[in-house]
Design an enzyme around this catalytic site. Structure first.
Site, PDB file in Angstrom:
ATOM      1  N   LYS B  55       0.846  -1.203   0.000  1.00 27.71           N
ATOM      2  CA  LYS B  55       0.000   0.000   0.000  1.00 27.71           C
ATOM      3  C   LYS B  55       0.877   1.248   0.000  1.00 27.71           C
ATOM      4  O   LYS B  55       1.901   1.287   0.694  1.00 27.71           O
ATOM      5  CB  LYS B  55      -0.904  -0.028   1.234  1.00 27.71           C
ATOM      6  CG  LYS B  55      -1.956   1.082   1.302  1.00 27.71           C
ATOM      7  CD  LYS B  55      -2.839   0.884   2.527  1.00 27.71           C
ATOM      8  CE  LYS B  55      -3.939   1.906   2.634  1.00 27.71           C
ATOM      9  NZ  LYS B  55      -4.830   1.648   3.794  1.00 27.71           N
ATOM     10  N   SER B 130      -9.686   1.484   2.977  1.00 30.35           N
ATOM     11  CA  SER B 130      -8.841   2.315   2.139  1.00 30.35           C
ATOM     12  C   SER B 130      -7.772   1.549   1.368  1.00 30.35           C
ATOM     13  O   SER B 130      -7.204   2.080   0.409  1.00 30.35           O
ATOM     14  CB  SER B 130      -8.160   3.383   2.990  1.00 30.35           C
ATOM     15  OG  SER B 130      -7.272   2.774   3.934  1.00 30.35           O
ATOM     16  N   SER B 154      -9.607  -1.010   7.214  1.00 30.55           N
ATOM     17  CA  SER B 154      -9.081  -0.656   5.890  1.00 30.55           C
ATOM     18  C   SER B 154      -8.432  -1.777   5.100  1.00 30.55           C
ATOM     19  O   SER B 154      -8.196  -1.622   3.904  1.00 30.55           O
ATOM     20  CB  SER B 154      -8.097   0.515   5.992  1.00 30.55           C
ATOM     21  OG  SER B 154      -8.806   1.725   6.082  1.00 30.55           O
TER      22      SER B 154
END
Lengths: 90, 449
Positions: B55, B130, B154
């Site tokens: 990420k 996210s 997330s």
């Protein structure tokens, strides 16, 4: 949230916003503050209160018995017989 | 270099090729080339040679780290995050940095400054956030595992929407050094994998004490990642979450309950009254911590370009996106105004109550299960109840408030979109959650034939 508070909040956040962005933030703030308002009624803190009562008891005991003799006798000292309360209370 | 373990065969070169051809806006940058793939260290561990996506709020030395924001568009970190160092030492190949909702704020996958991530199952549906890019990278088969971050669901929410497994460790079990903070008391590095076994194997690689993160500690995670026998386990079904979920999400949990009973586990209903207001507590605490954590981004450091005469406030107003701006103002107001102190105080009290109730619950049950999300991935633009969505965010966020481990597994589908269940354990019971998760996957396969 009135206009003055919104301006202060935007300033606290370190932002400068144009009219459209500011209006969007204002709408979000209104929605979220209304959503979170029930949190102001959270007062039934049994566990925290109990924990604090324990610390209060230890603090009172410490004042009355700075060497911790009574607590050690009560089995509240640690395994080596050392009295550990004052740091925890502070 | 190709690698394999007892279950999987890894092909980092194929992963790199697939990442280059990505059409779902999954990757923001690539971190390697064919030479790197060929020369990856031969560590010999179970994930040696495995391609991994990271990420883009976790530092990879020499690769841009944008956090999905214009604020950090040109920032290149000079060090690896602790977890990236550990993956390199295990012989894993860092393929690229994945797209995310800006500064990890959001659960839709639509809030990156660099465009939305498409759900590989259906481009007109949320990928979830996210860690949208990391979940989509695993779901589309580009990589078997990926790193994300999890502050309130997330990794678990996008994994649920994309039909893959994801794991949020106990808070502190994985070092956060090199991961950009969103809300420090809730943040963890998270893992997304094609299945629970891969999550367990990656957890074994990245977990453990790091002298650079004082909140981290050692945890015993068996590298083999073998599942455990479910017989004898007592599993609680979270009634408040079941009541709030859509029928298809409840059906997925009931399927797992059937599989558990068939495997010899006992399943009982459990309740956590403090769960009421968990969503509100999460929003108050995460917004106020975010206002503090993101205070360091002034637009002048970390590579952003200022226009002539532009001050810090103007830069922050221009470079942060709408969701981040709104949360920063909310958090600043909650921290800064006496009028709102009762909200923050109430949120802290409720968090303490949730932790205490969860501790008590885990005296009676080994694991708690419930739906990960309210239903399957929503259609983009679909009208939905904002209040209901916010309340359902607590399905996942409650594990962050309590600091406990949580695993999401895919289970069935609705309208061809994946459904998911979440398994939570007591603080530090990471090994139990992961090994039971592997066992539950096998049990689900057993009843689905």
């Amino acid at each position: 949230m009135d206009e003055n508070m919104l301006s202060r909040a935007v300033g606290l956040a370190g932002l400068e916003l144009g009219e459209r962005r500011r209006a969007r933030v204002e709408k979000y703030m209104e929605e979220m503050l209304a959503f979170m308002s029930p949190l102001t009624d959270v007062s039934d803190i049994d566990d925290v209160a109990a924990e604090l009562r324990d610390f209060d008891t230890l603090r009172d005991d410490t004042a009355a018995d700075p060497n911790g003799t009574a607590l050690i006798a009560d089995g509240k000292g640690n395994a080596d017989g050392l009295y550990v309360a004052p740091l925890a209370v502070n | 270099m190709n690698g394999k373990n007892d279950t999987y065969k890894f092909d980092a070169a194929a992963a790199l090729k697939a990442a280059r051809e990505d059409e779902n806006n999954i990757f923001l940058s690539l971190c390697c080339d064919e030479a790197v793939v060929e020369n990856a260290a031969d560590h010999g561990g179970p994930l040696c040679g495995a391609p991994v996506a990271v990420k883009d709020n976790i530092a990879v030395k020499g690769c841009k780290m944008t956090c999905g924001s214009k604020m950090l568009e040109s920032f290149v970190p000079c060090e690896d995050a602790f977890v990236v160092e550990k993956m390199r030492r295990a012989g894993m190949v860092i393929i690229g940095k994945t797209n995310l909702d800006e500064f990890a704020m959001g659960s839709s996958g639509l809030l990156s400054a660099f465009g939305a991530v498409k759900n590989p199952h259906s481009p007109d549906r949320y990928a979830g956030g996210s860690s949208s890019g990391s979940a989509a990278a695993v779901a589309s088969g580009i990589v078997p595992v990926a790193l994300g971050s999890d502050t309130g669901g997330s990794v678990r929410v996008p994994a649920a929407y994309c039909g893959v497994a994801a794991y949020k460790p106990t808070w502190g079990a994985v070092s956060r050094r090199g991961m950009v903070a969103h809300a420090s008391s809730l943040d963890t590095v998270g893992i997304i994998g094609a299945d629970a076994k891969l999550c367990a194997q990656l957890m074994a690689v990245i977990s453990g004490r790091d002298e650079g993160d004082d909140t981290s500690f050692d945890l015993d995670i068996p590298v083999s990642g073998n599942g455990r026998d479910l017989a004898g386990l007592c599993v609680g079904v979270w009634t408040e979450q079941m009541d709030a979920a859509l029928p298809e999400a409840r059906a997925a949990v009931e399927t797992v309950c059937s599989a558990l009973r068939l495997s010899g586990a006992s399943v009982i209903d459990i309740s956590c009254p403090a769960y009421d207001l968990a969503a509100q507590a999460y929003i108050a605490l995460s917004a106020s911590e975010a206002a503090s954590c993101l205070g360091r981004f002034d637009g002048l450091r970390y590579g952003a370009d200022a226009n002539d005469g532009e001050g810090v406030e103007q830069l922050r107003g221009r470079l942060f996106g709408p969701e981040v701006r709104a949360r920063l103002v909310l958090g600043s107001a909650l921290l800064g105004f006496e009028e709102y102190a009762p909200i923050i105080d109430g949120a802290r009290r409720r968090r303490t109550q949730i932790k205490a109730e969860m501790e008590r619950l885990f005296c009676d049950v080994d694991l708690v299960i419930g739906p990960t999300v309210i239903g399957c991935a929503p259609r983009i633009g679909e009208k939905r109840s904002a209040r209901r969505e916010r309340l359902a965010d607590a399905f996942a966020a409650v594990a962050n408030l309590a600091g406990i481990p949580a695993l999401t597994l895919p289970c069935g589908s609705s309208e061809v979109m994946p459904l998911a269940v979440q398994i939570m354990g007591a603080h530090g019971a990471d090994e139990l959650v992961l090994s039971a998760g592997i066992g539950i996957e096998k049990a689900i396969r057993g009843i689905n034939g």
